[in-house]
Design an enzyme around this catalytic site. Sequence first.
Site, short mmCIF file in Angstrom:
data_model
loop_
_atom_site.label_atom_id
_atom_site.label_comp_id
_atom_site.label_asym_id
_atom_site.label_seq_id
_atom_site.Cartn_x
_atom_site.Cartn_y
_atom_site.Cartn_z
CE LYS A 120 -4.16 0.60 0.19
NZ LYS A 120 -5.58 -0.63 -0.33
N1 GLU Z 1 -7.08 -0.15 -3.34
C1 GLU Z 1 -8.15 -1.40 -3.73
C2 GLU Z 1 -8.16 -1.85 -2.65
O1 GLU Z 1 -7.78 -1.36 -1.29
C3 GLU Z 1 -7.70 -1.28 -4.47
C4 GLU Z 1 -6.27 -1.83 -5.40
C5 GLU Z 1 -6.21 -2.53 -6.29
O2 GLU Z 1 -6.60 -2.39 -7.07
O3 GLU Z 1 -4.35 -2.92 -6.18
O4 GLU Z 1 -8.55 -3.59 -2.74
#
Ligand code: GLU
Length: 431
Positions: A120
């Site tokens: 993240k």
């Molecule tokens: N931010 C989104 C999540 O928390 C999508 C992450 C992604 O598509 O890599 O799942």
Amino acid sequence: MSVVKISKKTATSGPTDSTNPFEAMIERLNEAARVIKLDENVYQVMKNPSRQIVVSLPIQMDDGSIRVFEGYRIIHSTALGPSKGGIRYSMDVNPEEVKALAAWMTFKCAIAGIPYGGAKGGITCDPRSMSKGELERLTRAYTAAMSDIFGVDKDIPAPDMNTGPQEMAWIVDEYSKIKGGFTPGIVTGKPLFLGGSLGRVEATGRGVVVSALQAMEKLKLDPKKCTAVVQGFGNVGSITALHFQQAGLKVIGISDHTGAFYNEKGIDLQKAVAHRDKHKGVLKGFKGGKLITNEQLLTLKADVLAPCAMENQIRAATNADKIKAKLIVEGANGPTTARADEILTKKGITVVPDVLANGGGVTVSYFEWVQNRTGYYYREDEINKRADNWMKKAFDNVWETAQKHKVSLRIAAYIVALEKVEKAIKARGSY
Ligand code: GLU
């Protein structure tokens, strides 16, 4: 093999109401590890993110001054494949939050059955008070700082809170310039004309509703006779609400950070979306419902509650014992504390956890990445069908695991993920 020993203190005092997302993640990890008697070595690996990068980003603001922003990328695990996970822009972004969100991505990808690890990113900033130019410079600076961290086979970012296709387009452009070759697969959630996937924008909300419907079937709740409340009206919340409506549920409450609205006859969601799009992305001033507080929204008498806003919305200290929904489906990451989970379980409320419920987004991100790599692009109905099937399979797997171990869906979801990651860690070995 030595197995995880949970300290006496943790075992006797039970889960806490901690609003530190990393602690909340560890508490569930401990519980799942205890149930399956997880190997201590694997537990230690899963407890610690594999890489944490912090950068200072000096940005020229429109008034000529320089402001220094803090940016993060935390890679939790690459055991199952390249790390994957979004980038969020918010004043609440901090290392503990990003660490937890990165770990949740590891679990989420493993549960969804896609070949990724978890990561993240985030920048501590208030995007609503920044101009488009400032946001572009910030995004480009962050990309430059992370250009050796990101990689199509290494670490693939995506949108998260307050980021979307525009930020992803800047990332593709900046990364492609630095590396000298157009690289759309470096990031997912791109605009369609830059290699984005049909269905990606809707994917998270769509998946939330698919998993809610699966749960409703198990609980013998007829969608056509059910009401729903959705907290949050960004990409995830608004699409979730619209898909609930399509499935026959009556959405009686919606909200965003500017206010919450209640209408017992059902909110006119098309009007709410039109209002939001006309008023700088917020619901403030919406006339289609009675203005209520966030606290009232979460405790409304509705069958289904979908928290799609942010962490720590359901807590023992504030509202867990007042929740009236029969089913909670977590569109947001980390909306429920560990102690609140315990209270909800005692009240007989079923919770479809974040790592399962909102996995539709990263699933279609995976399809986007595959399409970028093969150069073949699928129709929207093909994407939606595949994503729905993957979500259903993930749900069934978690449901069966919960039955087998007699645990909540959340602990079952962690177990599914831990068992997969454990195999990869062991097969790959270590120094
Ligand atoms: N931010 C989104 C999540 O928390 C999508 C992450 C992604 O598509 O890599 O799942």
